[in-house]
Design an enzyme around this catalytic site. Structure first.
Site, PDB file in Angstrom:
ATOM      1  N   VAL A 184     -48.538 -47.025 -22.872  1.00  0.00           N
ATOM      2  CA  VAL A 184     -49.565 -45.979 -22.981  1.00  0.00           C
ATOM      3  C   VAL A 184     -50.104 -45.816 -24.398  1.00  0.00           C
ATOM      4  O   VAL A 184     -51.073 -45.091 -24.601  1.00  0.00           O
ATOM      5  CB  VAL A 184     -49.072 -44.607 -22.451  1.00  0.00           C
ATOM      6  CG1 VAL A 184     -48.762 -44.676 -20.975  1.00  0.00           C
ATOM      7  CG2 VAL A 184     -47.895 -44.068 -23.260  1.00  0.00           C
ATOM      8  N   TYR A 238     -39.122 -35.167 -31.148  1.00  0.00           N
ATOM      9  CA  TYR A 238     -39.418 -34.867 -29.740  1.00  0.00           C
ATOM     10  C   TYR A 238     -39.984 -33.455 -29.612  1.00  0.00           C
ATOM     11  O   TYR A 238     -40.995 -33.240 -28.936  1.00  0.00           O
ATOM     12  CB  TYR A 238     -38.138 -35.023 -28.918  1.00  0.00           C
ATOM     13  CG  TYR A 238     -38.309 -34.812 -27.430  1.00  0.00           C
ATOM     14  CD1 TYR A 238     -38.864 -35.795 -26.625  1.00  0.00           C
ATOM     15  CD2 TYR A 238     -37.899 -33.631 -26.827  1.00  0.00           C
ATOM     16  CE1 TYR A 238     -39.003 -35.616 -25.255  1.00  0.00           C
ATOM     17  CE2 TYR A 238     -38.025 -33.434 -25.457  1.00  0.00           C
ATOM     18  CZ  TYR A 238     -38.584 -34.427 -24.680  1.00  0.00           C
ATOM     19  OH  TYR A 238     -38.727 -34.240 -23.317  1.00  0.00           O
ATOM     20  N   THR A 249     -32.659 -37.142 -14.690  1.00  0.00           N
ATOM     21  CA  THR A 249     -33.450 -38.373 -14.821  1.00  0.00           C
ATOM     22  C   THR A 249     -32.739 -39.298 -15.819  1.00  0.00           C
ATOM     23  O   THR A 249     -31.822 -38.862 -16.524  1.00  0.00           O
ATOM     24  CB  THR A 249     -34.863 -38.090 -15.387  1.00  0.00           C
ATOM     25  OG1 THR A 249     -34.718 -37.722 -16.767  1.00  0.00           O
ATOM     26  CG2 THR A 249     -35.585 -36.992 -14.624  1.00  0.00           C
TER      27      THR A 249
HETATM   28  N1  LIG Z   1     -35.558 -35.020 -17.782  1.00  0.00           N
HETATM   29  C1  LIG Z   1     -35.626 -33.907 -18.467  1.00  0.00           C
HETATM   30  O1  LIG Z   1     -34.634 -33.176 -18.574  1.00  0.00           O
HETATM   31  C2  LIG Z   1     -36.926 -33.478 -19.090  1.00  0.00           C
HETATM   32  C3  LIG Z   1     -36.977 -32.194 -19.645  1.00  0.00           C
HETATM   33  C4  LIG Z   1     -38.164 -31.760 -20.214  1.00  0.00           C
HETATM   34  C5  LIG Z   1     -39.258 -32.594 -20.268  1.00  0.00           C
HETATM   35  N2  LIG Z   1     -39.182 -33.843 -19.732  1.00  0.00           N
HETATM   36  C6  LIG Z   1     -40.386 -34.658 -19.808  1.00  0.00           C
HETATM   37  O2  LIG Z   1     -40.732 -35.121 -18.514  1.00  0.00           O
HETATM   38  C7  LIG Z   1     -41.416 -36.381 -18.642  1.00  0.00           C
HETATM   39  C8  LIG Z   1     -40.724 -37.404 -17.754  1.00  0.00           C
HETATM   40  O3  LIG Z   1     -39.411 -37.599 -18.284  1.00  0.00           O
HETATM   41  P1  LIG Z   1     -38.217 -38.197 -17.431  1.00  0.00           P
HETATM   42  O4  LIG Z   1     -37.079 -37.299 -17.612  1.00  0.00           O
HETATM   43  O5  LIG Z   1     -38.700 -38.569 -16.090  1.00  0.00           O
HETATM   44  O6  LIG Z   1     -37.914 -39.481 -18.346  1.00  0.00           O
HETATM   45  P2  LIG Z   1     -37.667 -41.013 -17.971  1.00  0.00           P
HETATM   46  O7  LIG Z   1     -37.131 -41.601 -19.214  1.00  0.00           O
HETATM   47  O8  LIG Z   1     -36.909 -41.119 -16.724  1.00  0.00           O
HETATM   48  O9  LIG Z   1     -39.153 -41.531 -17.700  1.00  0.00           O
HETATM   49  C9  LIG Z   1     -40.065 -41.747 -18.741  1.00  0.00           C
HETATM   50  C10 LIG Z   1     -40.678 -43.113 -18.508  1.00  0.00           C
HETATM   51  O10 LIG Z   1     -41.662 -43.322 -19.531  1.00  0.00           O
HETATM   52  C11 LIG Z   1     -41.645 -44.702 -19.794  1.00  0.00           C
HETATM   53  N3  LIG Z   1     -42.245 -44.997 -21.102  1.00  0.00           N
HETATM   54  C12 LIG Z   1     -41.707 -44.822 -22.319  1.00  0.00           C
HETATM   55  N4  LIG Z   1     -42.552 -45.257 -23.249  1.00  0.00           N
HETATM   56  C13 LIG Z   1     -43.650 -45.719 -22.611  1.00  0.00           C
HETATM   57  C14 LIG Z   1     -44.858 -46.302 -23.043  1.00  0.00           C
HETATM   58  N5  LIG Z   1     -45.118 -46.518 -24.344  1.00  0.00           N
HETATM   59  N6  LIG Z   1     -45.767 -46.655 -22.114  1.00  0.00           N
HETATM   60  C15 LIG Z   1     -45.520 -46.463 -20.796  1.00  0.00           C
HETATM   61  N7  LIG Z   1     -44.384 -45.925 -20.326  1.00  0.00           N
HETATM   62  C16 LIG Z   1     -43.461 -45.558 -21.232  1.00  0.00           C
HETATM   63  C17 LIG Z   1     -40.176 -45.103 -19.743  1.00  0.00           C
HETATM   64  O11 LIG Z   1     -40.020 -46.506 -19.575  1.00  0.00           O
HETATM   65  C18 LIG Z   1     -39.682 -44.282 -18.584  1.00  0.00           C
HETATM   66  O12 LIG Z   1     -39.679 -45.009 -17.374  1.00  0.00           O
HETATM   67  C19 LIG Z   1     -41.403 -36.716 -20.122  1.00  0.00           C
HETATM   68  O13 LIG Z   1     -42.586 -36.265 -20.728  1.00  0.00           O
HETATM   69  C20 LIG Z   1     -40.238 -35.910 -20.640  1.00  0.00           C
HETATM   70  O14 LIG Z   1     -40.357 -35.651 -22.027  1.00  0.00           O
HETATM   71  C21 LIG Z   1     -38.037 -34.311 -19.155  1.00  0.00           C
END
Ligand SMILES: NC(=O)c1ccc[n+]([C@@H]2O[C@H](COP(=O)([O-])OP(=O)(O)OC[C@H]3O[C@@H](n4cnc5c(N)ncnc54)[C@H](O)[C@@H]3O)[C@@H](O)[C@H]2O)c1
Length: 262
Positions: A64, A155, A190
């Site tokens: 991205v 972050y 996740t």
């Molecule tokens: N899981 C949590 O507890 C949590 C809490 C708060 C916020 N979030 C946010 O929710 C969203 C989803 O997170 P998640 O927990 O599903 O994480 P995840 O790590 O399971 O999924 C994130 C995905 O983004 C992909 N990614 C990373 N860099 C990339 C790039 N340059 N181009 C394309 N893809 C890329 C990764 O390969 C991964 O598959 C994120 O924005 C995260 O910050 C998650």
């Protein structure tokens, strides 16, 4: 309107093919949307494609932060399904460290993926949303953009920026009937949360035990599930939230309601 066809005829671009992005992509596709889901990790895309068998959901390897790749992905979504109505930005990275222990390249990469990626999907997607008479963008922020733990400087900065960018995009594109909102989850089961668990408790950590401890910090007494976040994303992506824009929705089991004193 039946939930089964809430998104019939709609097309969504989702970034992030694991965790919350995967759950959102499946939620939208099961409700009738055509979905193109992007991830830099081909294995994550492959696993989602398998889970999505029979649905109108395709995956694509995209970084991205690479503008040409994002532009091509947007075009591919429109080509595959006939336009674009929804963008869900869930791709992100989660570096750990104080600002003193975060090198410049790590800080820059975090901002480029977590914030710049949203700007790029919007930059190339908005003309297509506008051409459909409007649409919805849902950005994944975090509780860490509101209040944070220690050792997550880059972050947390990126998630505060997601809140600000969401407001800016909402204002700029309201006249196009493009709604832009963010979602701020607490701890959600996740791969990213597993990374947090291993970072704080070591590579051999008992993940379920750490998840129970993380969950205990949330007033509801547990961590969230990706499908629960996908439900809120679907609400913000669809017509049930037609008068909602520029907003951030906490989905954190009450975490941010407290001040951590017992
Ligand atoms: N899981 C949590 O507890 C949590 C809490 C708060 C916020 N979030 C946010 O929710 C969203 C989803 O997170 P998640 O927990 O599903 O994480 P995840 O790590 O399971 O999924 C994130 C995905 O983004 C992909 N990614 C990373 N860099 C990339 C790039 N340059 N181009 C394309 N893809 C890329 C990764 O390969 C991964 O598959 C994120 O924005 C995260 O910050 C998650």
């Amino acid at each position: 309107m039946r939930a089964m066809d809430e998104f019939a005829g709609k097309v969504a671009l989702v970034t992030g093919a694991s965790g919350i992005g995967a759950a959102a992509a499946l939620r939208l596709a099961r409700a009738g949307a055509g979905v193109l889901c992007c991830d830099i990790d081909a294995a994550a895309g492959g696993a989602l494609a398998q889970a999505a068998a029979g649905l109108r959901l395709v995956t694509r390897q995209v970084d991205v932060t690479a503008e040409a790749e994002v532009q091509a992905a947007v075009a591919a979504a429109a080509q595959a399904f006939g336009g674009l109505d929804i963008i869900v930005n869930a791709a992100a990275i989660h570096p750990f460290g104080t600002v003193e222990h975060t090198d410049a390249a790590t800080f820059a990469r975090c901002m480029a993926v977590n914030v710049g990626g949203i700007a790029l999907t919007a930059r190339h997607g908005i003309p297509l949303l506008r051409a459909r008479g409007g649409g919805a963008i849902v950005n994944l922020a975090s509780v860490q953009g509101h209040a944070c733990q220690q050792g997550v400087a880059a972050y947390a900065a990126s998630k505060g920026a997601v809140h600000a960018l969401t407001r800016a995009m909402a204002l700029d594109h309201a006249r196009d009937n493009i709604r832009v909102n963010s979602v701020s989850p607490g701890s959600v089961r996740t791969p990213m949360l597993a990374l947090s668990a291993r970072t704080f408790d070591g590579a051999g950590a008992d993940l379920e035990a750490v998840f129970r401890r993380f969950g205990a910090a949330h007033p509801l007494g547990r961590i969230g599930e990706p499908e629960e976040v996908a439900e809120l994303i679907a609400f913000l992506a669809g017509p049930r939230s037609a008068f909602v824009t520029g907003a951030d929705y906490l989905i954190d089991g009450g975490l941010n309601a407290g001040i951590g004193v017992r």
